[in-house]
Design a protein around this motif. Structure first.
Motif, PDB file in Angstrom:
ATOM      1  N   ALA A 209       0.835  -1.203   0.000  1.00  0.00           N
ATOM      2  CA  ALA A 209       0.000   0.000   0.000  1.00  0.00           C
ATOM      3  C   ALA A 209       0.867   1.249   0.000  1.00  0.00           C
ATOM      4  CB  ALA A 209      -0.923  -0.008   1.222  1.00  0.00           C
ATOM      5  N   GLU A 210       1.949   1.236   0.771  1.00  0.00           N
ATOM      6  CA  GLU A 210       2.812   2.408   0.861  1.00  0.00           C
ATOM      7  C   GLU A 210       3.577   2.633  -0.443  1.00  0.00           C
ATOM      8  OE1 GLU A 210       3.368   5.671   2.912  1.00  0.00           O
ATOM      9  OE2 GLU A 210       2.287   3.967   3.771  1.00  0.00           O
ATOM     10  N   MET A 211       4.073   1.557  -1.035  1.00  0.00           N
ATOM     11  CA  MET A 211       4.805   1.687  -2.301  1.00  0.00           C
ATOM     12  C   MET A 211       3.885   2.170  -3.421  1.00  0.00           C
ATOM     13  SD  MET A 211       8.055   1.108  -2.068  1.00  0.00           S
ATOM     14  CE  MET A 211       8.467   0.833  -3.792  1.00  0.00           C
ATOM     15  N   THR A 212       2.659   1.694  -3.420  1.00  0.00           N
ATOM     16  CA  THR A 212       1.713   2.127  -4.444  1.00  0.00           C
ATOM     17  C   THR A 212       1.428   3.615  -4.317  1.00  0.00           C
ATOM     18  OG1 THR A 212       0.701  -0.076  -4.547  1.00  0.00           O
ATOM     19  CG2 THR A 212      -0.595   1.756  -5.396  1.00  0.00           C
ATOM     20  N   LYS A 213       1.246   4.088  -3.083  1.00  0.00           N
ATOM     21  CA  LYS A 213       1.017   5.521  -2.874  1.00  0.00           C
ATOM     22  C   LYS A 213       2.244   6.340  -3.285  1.00  0.00           C
ATOM     23  CE  LYS A 213      -2.145   4.770   1.036  1.00  0.00           C
ATOM     24  NZ  LYS A 213      -2.269   4.855   2.519  1.00  0.00           N
ATOM     25  N   LEU A 214       3.418   5.854  -2.938  1.00  0.00           N
ATOM     26  CA  LEU A 214       4.654   6.564  -3.294  1.00  0.00           C
ATOM     27  C   LEU A 214       4.776   6.691  -4.809  1.00  0.00           C
ATOM     28  CD1 LEU A 214       8.161   5.746  -1.787  1.00  0.00           C
ATOM     29  CD2 LEU A 214       7.868   6.363  -4.165  1.00  0.00           C
ATOM     30  N   LEU A 215       4.568   5.581  -5.518  1.00  0.00           N
ATOM     31  CA  LEU A 215       4.740   5.576  -6.968  1.00  0.00           C
ATOM     32  C   LEU A 215       3.609   6.290  -7.694  1.00  0.00           C
ATOM     33  CD1 LEU A 215       6.128   1.960  -7.455  1.00  0.00           C
ATOM     34  CD2 LEU A 215       7.389   4.117  -7.614  1.00  0.00           C
ATOM     35  N   GLY A 216       2.579   6.688  -6.975  1.00  0.00           N
ATOM     36  CA  GLY A 216       1.507   7.477  -7.569  1.00  0.00           C
ATOM     37  C   GLY A 216       1.773   8.967  -7.533  1.00  0.00           C
ATOM     38  N   ALA A 217       2.908   9.375  -6.932  1.00  0.00           N
ATOM     39  CA  ALA A 217       3.267  10.795  -6.877  1.00  0.00           C
ATOM     40  C   ALA A 217       3.598  11.306  -8.276  1.00  0.00           C
ATOM     41  CB  ALA A 217       4.460  11.008  -5.945  1.00  0.00           C
ATOM     42  N   PRO A 218       3.471  12.608  -8.502  1.00  0.00           N
ATOM     43  CA  PRO A 218       3.807  13.139  -9.837  1.00  0.00           C
ATOM     44  C   PRO A 218       5.208  12.759 -10.294  1.00  0.00           C
ATOM     45  CG  PRO A 218       2.615  14.786  -8.564  1.00  0.00           C
ATOM     46  CD  PRO A 218       2.886  13.648  -7.627  1.00  0.00           C
ATOM     47  N   ASP A 219       6.211  12.881  -9.419  1.00  0.00           N
ATOM     48  CA  ASP A 219       7.574  12.485  -9.784  1.00  0.00           C
ATOM     49  C   ASP A 219       8.269  11.848  -8.589  1.00  0.00           C
ATOM     50  OD1 ASP A 219      10.079  12.066 -10.733  1.00  0.00           O
ATOM     51  OD2 ASP A 219      10.587  14.168 -11.069  1.00  0.00           O
ATOM     52  N   PRO A 220       8.150  10.516  -8.445  1.00  0.00           N
ATOM     53  CA  PRO A 220       8.788   9.837  -7.312  1.00  0.00           C
ATOM     54  C   PRO A 220      10.235   9.453  -7.568  1.00  0.00           C
ATOM     55  CG  PRO A 220       7.497   8.273  -8.580  1.00  0.00           C
ATOM     56  CD  PRO A 220       7.314   9.613  -9.256  1.00  0.00           C
ATOM     57  N   ALA A 221      10.788   9.799  -8.741  1.00  0.00           N
ATOM     58  CA  ALA A 221      12.122   9.325  -9.094  1.00  0.00           C
ATOM     59  C   ALA A 221      13.204   9.740  -8.086  1.00  0.00           C
ATOM     60  CB  ALA A 221      12.495   9.791 -10.498  1.00  0.00           C
ATOM     61  N   PRO A 222      13.267  11.015  -7.641  1.00  0.00           N
ATOM     62  CA  PRO A 222      14.308  11.360  -6.658  1.00  0.00           C
ATOM     63  C   PRO A 222      14.182  10.560  -5.361  1.00  0.00           C
ATOM     64  CG  PRO A 222      13.404  13.342  -7.665  1.00  0.00           C
ATOM     65  CD  PRO A 222      12.524  12.210  -8.091  1.00  0.00           C
ATOM     66  N   ALA A 223      12.973  10.377  -4.887  1.00  0.00           N
ATOM     67  CA  ALA A 223      12.775   9.631  -3.640  1.00  0.00           C
ATOM     68  C   ALA A 223      13.183   8.176  -3.801  1.00  0.00           C
ATOM     69  CB  ALA A 223      11.312   9.730  -3.193  1.00  0.00           C
ATOM     70  N   VAL A 224      12.819   7.560  -4.920  1.00  0.00           N
ATOM     71  CA  VAL A 224      13.157   6.149  -5.132  1.00  0.00           C
ATOM     72  C   VAL A 224      14.660   5.980  -5.321  1.00  0.00           C
ATOM     73  CG1 VAL A 224      12.793   4.142  -6.626  1.00  0.00           C
ATOM     74  CG2 VAL A 224      10.871   5.630  -6.054  1.00  0.00           C
ATOM     75  N   ALA A 225      15.293   6.946  -5.970  1.00  0.00           N
ATOM     76  CA  ALA A 225      16.748   6.881  -6.126  1.00  0.00           C
ATOM     77  C   ALA A 225      17.441   6.896  -4.767  1.00  0.00           C
ATOM     78  CB  ALA A 225      17.234   8.043  -6.984  1.00  0.00           C
ATOM     79  N   VAL A 226      16.975   7.732  -3.854  1.00  0.00           N
ATOM     80  CA  VAL A 226      17.572   7.783  -2.510  1.00  0.00           C
ATOM     81  C   VAL A 226      17.218   6.509  -1.739  1.00  0.00           C
ATOM     82  CG1 VAL A 226      17.640   9.050  -0.334  1.00  0.00           C
ATOM     83  CG2 VAL A 226      17.574  10.289  -2.497  1.00  0.00           C
ATOM     84  N   ARG A 243      17.202   3.138 -11.807  1.00  0.00           N
ATOM     85  CA  ARG A 243      17.882   3.863 -12.880  1.00  0.00           C
ATOM     86  C   ARG A 243      16.958   4.289 -14.027  1.00  0.00           C
ATOM     87  NH1 ARG A 243      21.687  -0.389 -16.114  1.00  0.00           N
ATOM     88  NH2 ARG A 243      21.814   1.422 -17.508  1.00  0.00           N
ATOM     89  N   TRP A 244      15.894   3.523 -14.288  1.00  0.00           N
ATOM     90  CA  TRP A 244      15.035   3.833 -15.430  1.00  0.00           C
ATOM     91  C   TRP A 244      13.779   4.616 -15.047  1.00  0.00           C
ATOM     92  CZ3 TRP A 244      16.483  -1.664 -15.481  1.00  0.00           C
ATOM     93  CH2 TRP A 244      17.599  -1.905 -16.306  1.00  0.00           C
ATOM     94  N   LEU A 245      13.620   4.897 -13.751  1.00  0.00           N
ATOM     95  CA  LEU A 245      12.391   5.571 -13.340  1.00  0.00           C
ATOM     96  C   LEU A 245      12.352   7.019 -13.826  1.00  0.00           C
ATOM     97  CD1 LEU A 245       9.696   5.446 -11.912  1.00  0.00           C
ATOM     98  CD2 LEU A 245      10.851   5.909  -9.751  1.00  0.00           C
ATOM     99  N   ALA A 246      13.430   7.761 -13.674  1.00  0.00           N
ATOM    100  CA  ALA A 246      13.442   9.156 -14.138  1.00  0.00           C
ATOM    101  C   ALA A 246      13.208   9.254 -15.651  1.00  0.00           C
ATOM    102  CB  ALA A 246      14.745   9.841 -13.747  1.00  0.00           C
ATOM    103  N   PRO A 247      13.864   8.407 -16.474  1.00  0.00           N
ATOM    104  CA  PRO A 247      13.532   8.438 -17.903  1.00  0.00           C
ATOM    105  C   PRO A 247      12.079   8.089 -18.191  1.00  0.00           C
ATOM    106  CG  PRO A 247      15.639   7.332 -17.562  1.00  0.00           C
ATOM    107  CD  PRO A 247      15.038   7.553 -16.202  1.00  0.00           C
ATOM    108  N   LEU A 248      11.507   7.193 -17.392  1.00  0.00           N
ATOM    109  CA  LEU A 248      10.095   6.867 -17.594  1.00  0.00           C
ATOM    110  C   LEU A 248       9.219   8.080 -17.303  1.00  0.00           C
ATOM    111  CD1 LEU A 248       7.791   4.812 -18.105  1.00  0.00           C
ATOM    112  CD2 LEU A 248       7.814   4.349 -15.640  1.00  0.00           C
ATOM    113  N   ILE A 249       9.506   8.800 -16.220  1.00  0.00           N
ATOM    114  CA  ILE A 249       8.728   9.998 -15.882  1.00  0.00           C
ATOM    115  C   ILE A 249       8.781  10.983 -17.050  1.00  0.00           C
ATOM    116  CG2 ILE A 249       8.421  11.895 -14.252  1.00  0.00           C
ATOM    117  CD1 ILE A 249       7.944   9.109 -13.048  1.00  0.00           C
ATOM    118  N   HIS A 250       9.958  11.119 -17.651  1.00  0.00           N
ATOM    119  CA  HIS A 250      10.090  12.021 -18.800  1.00  0.00           C
ATOM    120  C   HIS A 250       9.240  11.529 -19.968  1.00  0.00           C
ATOM    121  CE1 HIS A 250      11.828  14.761 -21.707  1.00  0.00           C
ATOM    122  NE2 HIS A 250      12.109  13.731 -22.488  1.00  0.00           N
TER     123      HIS A 250
END
Length: 384
Positions: A209-226, A243-250
């Motif tokens: 549930a927590e991961m789903t909410k996190l990944l529903g943010a507009p841009d979770p890439a910085p948080a997931v990278a950390v 590594r591929w999350l930020a390119p996916l957001i783009h």
């Protein structure tokens, strides 16, 4: 400080009636949590939560006298759901934690709002507001909220040991509310790194549930990278990579796609993701389809035809991220074109000359030719 008068929940008739009933009986009634935090941040809120010094029994008595329906949704922890005009409001008695084990807490009711605030996780979540919009800030968390800093209340390690889910909540709130220019709180990251083993105590349902909410943010890439750098991501999703999350957001932005946790889980990868996060059947099925199709050779038009526009666009975005290729507007148009295309040949058109396996093979051959023509070949051309 007062909140703006046009904050929706400050004008909610049911909420105001509930606060008036509690205050009229001599109790405090304070809005708390997400609705107050979001109002400070200028973000819309969906849930309205109210904290009070009245015990659950006293809340029930007040509501009965006012004609409000109550539901004991979490009465052992001091929470009642009050239904007014068909709309639910959560009312929770001020509390302090008597005992915690990293997953759940034994609580005692309190009449002190400061005690109630200290048991919360982050300073931005320890803000309260009266019915007239006046902010109540027992722990001085308002500056953090205004600066969009996600900071644990008092000692970060102590807050984490009370509930290890707060590790994931830190990254979720950072993804949704933090100002990236501030980076991530160093004390929080140090405490998280020291308590990674506690994540194993959490149920798959809570983590999912927590991961789903996190990944529903507009841009979770910085948080997931950390999360990956401090060791959290490998703990909750073995084999996943950020590594591929930020390119996916783009790519999502180029295709005008709304945030989708399953699309983002697909690009993170990992082992046994559906089981580790206890995904619903529908989400697990979608995740499996996206991961499979991302590695196939089906073009955008064929993806749209066979799987629909939405899945096709998801796969286009995933491929762009993983294979580091630009998104082409033509691909999006092709996916839409494929979605509305209808194969003009039916089995009856080939009968009785063909039947059984031969009929199926011929239909597949004709369909492949039709797709290769970008859906242009007509029925007559295919059968001629």
């Amino acid at each position: 400080m007062k909140l703006p008068a046009d904050v929706p929940w400050l004008n909610d008739a049911g909420a105001l009636a509930l606060c008036a009933a509690l205050e009229g009986a001599g109790f405090q009634a304070l809005f708390v949590g997400g609705c107050v935090r979001n109002a400070v941040l200028g973000v819309q809120a969906s849930d309205i939560d109210i904290a009070t010094d009245a015990t659950p029994d006293q809340v029930q008595q007040v509501c009965k006298g006012a004609g409000f329906k109550t539901i004991p949704t979490g009465v052992d922890h001091g929470t009642l759901t009050v239904v007014i005009g068909g709309k639910p409001y959560e009312v929770t008695t001020f509390r302090n934690d008597v005992e915690t084990d990293g997953r759940r807490a034994v609580v005692a009711f309190s009449t002190d709002v400061t005690e109630d605030a200290r048991r919360r996780d982050f300073t931005m979540n320890a803000l309260y507001a009266r019915a007239d919009g006046t902010l109540v800030d027992p722990l001085g968390g308002l500056p953090d909220a205004l600066a969009r800093r996600v900071v644990f209340i008092d000692d970060a390690a102590a807050r984490i040991r009370e509930d290890y889910l707060r590790i994931l909540r830190f990254f979720r709130f950072s993804a949704w509310y933090a100002d990236p220019a501030h980076g991530f709180d160093a004390n929080a990251l140090a405490a998280i790194a020291d308590h990674l083993d506690g994540l194993a105590q959490l149920s798959a349902e809570r983590v999912g549930a927590e991961m789903t909410k996190l990944l529903g943010a507009p841009d979770p890439a910085p948080a997931v990278a950390v999360m990956e750098r401090v060791g959290v991501l490998p703990q909750v999703l073995t084999g996943a990579q950020a590594r591929w999350l930020a390119p996916l957001i783009h790519a999502e932005s180029m295709l005008d796609l709304s945030p989708d946790p399953m699309r983002r889980l697909a690009v993170l990868g990992g082992e046994d993701v559906a089981d580790r996060l206890r995904l619903s059947r529908a989400d697990a099925r979608k995740l499996a389809v996206l991961r499979e199709l991302a590695g196939t050779g089906e073009g955008a038009a064929e993806l749209g035809y066979r799987h629909g526009r939405n899945v096709a666009l998801d796969v286009i975005a995933l491929r762009s991220a993983v294979f580091e290729t630009p998104v082409h507007v033509d691909d999006a148009a092709a996916a839409v074109r494929g979605d509305v295309a209808r194969f003009p040949v039916a089995a009856r058109d080939l009968m009785p000359a063909l039947h059984g396996p031969e009929l199926g093979a011929k239909l597949k051959e004709l369909e492949a030719r039709w797709i290769a023509s970008d859906f242009k070949l007509t029925r007559a051309q295919l059968l001629g």
